[in-house]
Scaffold this active site. Structure first.
Site, PDB file in Angstrom:
ATOM      1  N   GLU A  62      42.676  27.402  37.316  1.00 52.41           N
ATOM      2  CA  GLU A  62      43.541  28.037  38.315  1.00 52.41           C
ATOM      3  C   GLU A  62      42.886  28.176  39.681  1.00 52.41           C
ATOM      4  O   GLU A  62      43.567  28.131  40.709  1.00 52.41           O
ATOM      5  CB  GLU A  62      43.994  29.416  37.813  1.00 52.41           C
ATOM      6  N   PHE A 124      49.172  41.971  25.829  1.00 50.62           N
ATOM      7  CA  PHE A 124      48.379  40.737  25.789  1.00 50.62           C
ATOM      8  C   PHE A 124      48.482  39.998  27.126  1.00 50.62           C
ATOM      9  O   PHE A 124      49.565  39.776  27.647  1.00 50.62           O
ATOM     10  CB  PHE A 124      48.872  39.838  24.653  1.00 50.62           C
ATOM     11  N   GLN A 125      47.334  39.658  27.671  1.00 48.14           N
ATOM     12  CA  GLN A 125      47.209  38.938  28.944  1.00 48.14           C
ATOM     13  C   GLN A 125      47.888  39.685  30.100  1.00 48.14           C
ATOM     14  O   GLN A 125      48.460  39.085  31.000  1.00 48.14           O
ATOM     15  CB  GLN A 125      47.754  37.506  28.831  1.00 48.14           C
ATOM     16  N   LYS A 174      57.944  38.259  32.971  1.00 45.80           N
ATOM     17  CA  LYS A 174      58.545  37.188  32.174  1.00 45.80           C
ATOM     18  C   LYS A 174      60.044  37.381  31.997  1.00 45.80           C
ATOM     19  O   LYS A 174      60.833  36.424  32.124  1.00 45.80           O
ATOM     20  CB  LYS A 174      57.851  37.103  30.818  1.00 45.80           C
ATOM     21  N   MET A 489      20.825  25.800  50.663  1.00 47.62           N
ATOM     22  CA  MET A 489      20.703  26.859  51.654  1.00 47.62           C
ATOM     23  C   MET A 489      19.931  28.051  51.089  1.00 47.62           C
ATOM     24  O   MET A 489      19.164  28.703  51.813  1.00 47.62           O
ATOM     25  CB  MET A 489      22.084  27.303  52.131  1.00 47.62           C
TER      26      MET A 489
END
Length: 612
Positions: A62, A124-125, A174, A489
């Site tokens: 993602e 969940f999630q 959802k 760096m």
């Protein structure tokens, strides 16, 4: 919000309303990764793809989706769009959202969420992505009612693009995606936000004061940032610079706003800017800041930045004006519109700047340019990192370039001379792993343009999985890894400021064979070690039809100079060419405070910072 619409209704779901609204706002490409909570949206997206209305690019992580949408927006000036599901999908977007926020990039980020009844139950999630991202978005929504979907999308696009651009989050539960309702489309421009009207014209009284300062200036300097890119003010900057013969320096975000081949260009200023840009900002008597925010990597020691100059600061965001440096003349407004008005007023005032008035100033800058050029080392048996960049610049001068973050980024900023929007780099947040997915987004947006990602071996490994996306969709991005086997760096700072204690910065052990890695993803891989083969290898890479990953093994301990050390001002650079000092030995003076040698053109001691 206020919405004016007279269209007929139709029964539709919240997911349909979202996809249809995106289509109506001109969205052609979406970068994302599906999951449970966002499946209703992906089901509608599938139908839109089947109809040829939208194209979804399936990333491998993602974070890659957020950076790709960011690169898409930077390359085009349009709003980039990305999708992710709830929980870990949404949190994986956070770095990309913050990157866009820091650099003022317009994005609309859509996340799935658990059903409305489950919000707050640790389902969940489930994560509170609305709360998590509040500090790093321009605005955000949780869609509680599907009937608001179309208006929210219209409002999100308006906010993302209006005033100072930035990312906007839309979190969609959802069940909102599934619920049917009487859908009324909202077209772009139909949404009204009476409380959000950024100032764009500038205050007329401030123009009068600005004109007086420009008339009096003997050593003026234009300091141009990313706001000039966002507003498309390239022609106005050139007109102002040429009409009054004002030298121009740019920030990392401002690269491309002014043609760096132009004789008035002095390149990038700041920590790894050109010596002549940093000397110029230290000695100018008028600094015209255009869409720049006086970032710490630009100013060095802030209270000594442009300490001899009066400041005109032009910016769309009033919060930036006076935040780090209080200007004598603040002008809040859109950079392009303000510069147009300023130029008109200067012409009406009959101020035809006497070119001889600033000729001595321009001659001084030219002397610095000759004395302190950017150096491209050449070695018989090793490739210098700088030569990789200069060879790319020679063979692909009109490409869109993305970078990751580190030494390679600074070398690219020093030696590439890009056009508007052709420089795409994470500046404010400094996000490693940005380059490859950003290049992917730019190439999807501009399939006929050449897109090259310049990365480092450490940065590339942050998001190397996106090679799979390039392979699946045939996205013709050329990636060049400037490979020194270090977090370059970090190693340079450890060498310079931490007693050469190289703690956890050596990447050589465990480094993959990038050529074989590319082949495993179905991408052409190349490895270059011989400096005599570099030019031919780059030509071969550019001629190949399809994505390429080129691993260039460069000299391991090369440092990026010049550099302003922490706590020093812009004139106190290290790593300047010694030859220039020797050539000008007869002109050396000595600091009365610490006794250090100083070139007569430098008004601050490079050791202690005392004004000469």
């Amino acid at each position: 919000m206020q919405v004016q619409t007279h269209q007929a209704t139709q029964r539709a779901t919240g997911a349909f309303a979202l996809i249809d609204s995106l289509r109506r706002h001109g969205v052609k490409h979406i970068f994302g990764y599906p999951g449970g909570a966002i499946l209703p949206i992906y089901d509608e997206l599938f139908k839109a793809e089947e109809a040829g209305d939208l194209r979804h690019i399936l990333v491998r992580h993602e974070q890659g989706a957020a950076h790709a949408a960011d690169g898409y927006a930077r390359a085009t000036g349009q709003v980039g769009v990305c999708f992710a599901t709830s929980g870990p999908g949404a949190t994986n977007l956070v770095t990309g959202i913050a990157t866009a926020q820091m650099d003022s990039i317009p994005m609309v980020v859509v996340t799935g969420q658990v059903a409305r009844a489950a919000i707050g139950s640790d389902a969940f999630q489930e994560t509170d992505i609305y709360g998590i991202t509040l500090p790093i978005v321009k605005h955000s929504y949780v869609v509680r009612d599907p009937q608001q979907m179309a208006a929210i999308v219209a409002e999100a696009f308006y906010i993302a693009q209006t005033g100072r651009p930035g990312p906007v989050l839309i979190d969609v539960p959802k069940d909102v995606g599934i619920e049917e309702f009487d859908y009324v489309p909202v077209e772009p421009g139909q949404v009204k936000l009476p409380g959000y009207r950024p100032t764009t014209k500038g205050n007329p009284r401030q123009f009068f004061h600005a004109i007086n300062l420009i008339r009096q200036a003997k050593r003026p300097l234009l300091y141009v940032g990313g706001g000039a890119i966002a507003s498309g003010a390239h022609a106005e900057i050139r007109q102002l610079a040429e009409h009054f013969q004002i030298p121009v320096t740019t920030t990392l975000m401002g690269k491309g706003a002014f043609d760096e081949h132009h004789p008035l260009a002095v390149g990038m200023l700041g920590m790894h800017g050109t010596a002549y840009a940093n000397f110029a900002v230290s000695e100018c008597d008028l600094l015209i800041a255009v869409g720049a925010r006086f970032d710490d990597r630009v100013t060095g020691k802030l209270d000594e930045f442009a300490s001899r100059a009066k400041v005109i600061h032009i910016d769309i965001d009033p919060a930036e004006v006076g935040k780090n440096r209080v200007p004598e003349v603040p002008i809040v407004g859109d950079v392009k519109r303000v510069l147009q008005s300023l130029i008109e007023r200067l012409e009406e005032a009959g101020i035809a700047q006497d070119l001889a008035n600033t000729q001595e100033w321009r001659d001084r800058i030219e002397n610095w340019r000759q004395d302190y050029p950017l150096n491209v080392p050449r070695y018989a048996d090793q490739i210098s990192p700088q030569s990789v960049i200069t060879e790319l610049a020679q063979q692909a001068p009109y490409a869109y370039y993305t970078t990751d973050v580190g030494q390679h980024q600074m070398w690219a900023a020093q030696f590439l001379k890009n056009g508007p929007r052709q420089w795409i780099s994470s500046a404010g947040l400094g996000t490693m792993g940005f380059g490859l997915p950003a290049a992917m987004g730019a190439k999807v947006a501009l399939p006929e343009s050449q897109v090259i990602c310049i990365s480092g071996d450490a940065s590339f490994q942050m998001n190397l999985q996106e090679l799979g996306t390039l392979s699946q969709f045939g996205i013709d991005v050329k990636t060049v890894i400037v490979n020194n086997g270090w977090q370059g760096m970090v190693r340079q700072w450890q060498q310079s400021f931490f007693g050469e204690r190289y703690s956890s910065s050596n990447m050589e052990v465990g480094m993959p064979d990038f050529e074989l890695l590319a082949q495993a993803f179905g991408v052409k891989g190349m490895t270059v070690r011989d400096p005599n083969r570099l030019a031919a290898a780059i030509a071969e890479m550019l001629a190949y039809e399809g994505p390429v990953l080129m691993d260039v093994r460069v000299r391991r301990d090369e440092n990026c100079y010049p550099m302003i050390p922490p706590g020093k001002n812009n004139a106190q650079m290290v790593g300047l060419p010694e030859r220039a000092m020797l050539d000008r030995a007869i002109e050396l003076t000595y600091c009365t405070h610490c006794g250090a040698k100083n070139p007569s053109t430098n008004r601050f001691c490079p050791d202690c910072g005392t004004k000469i």
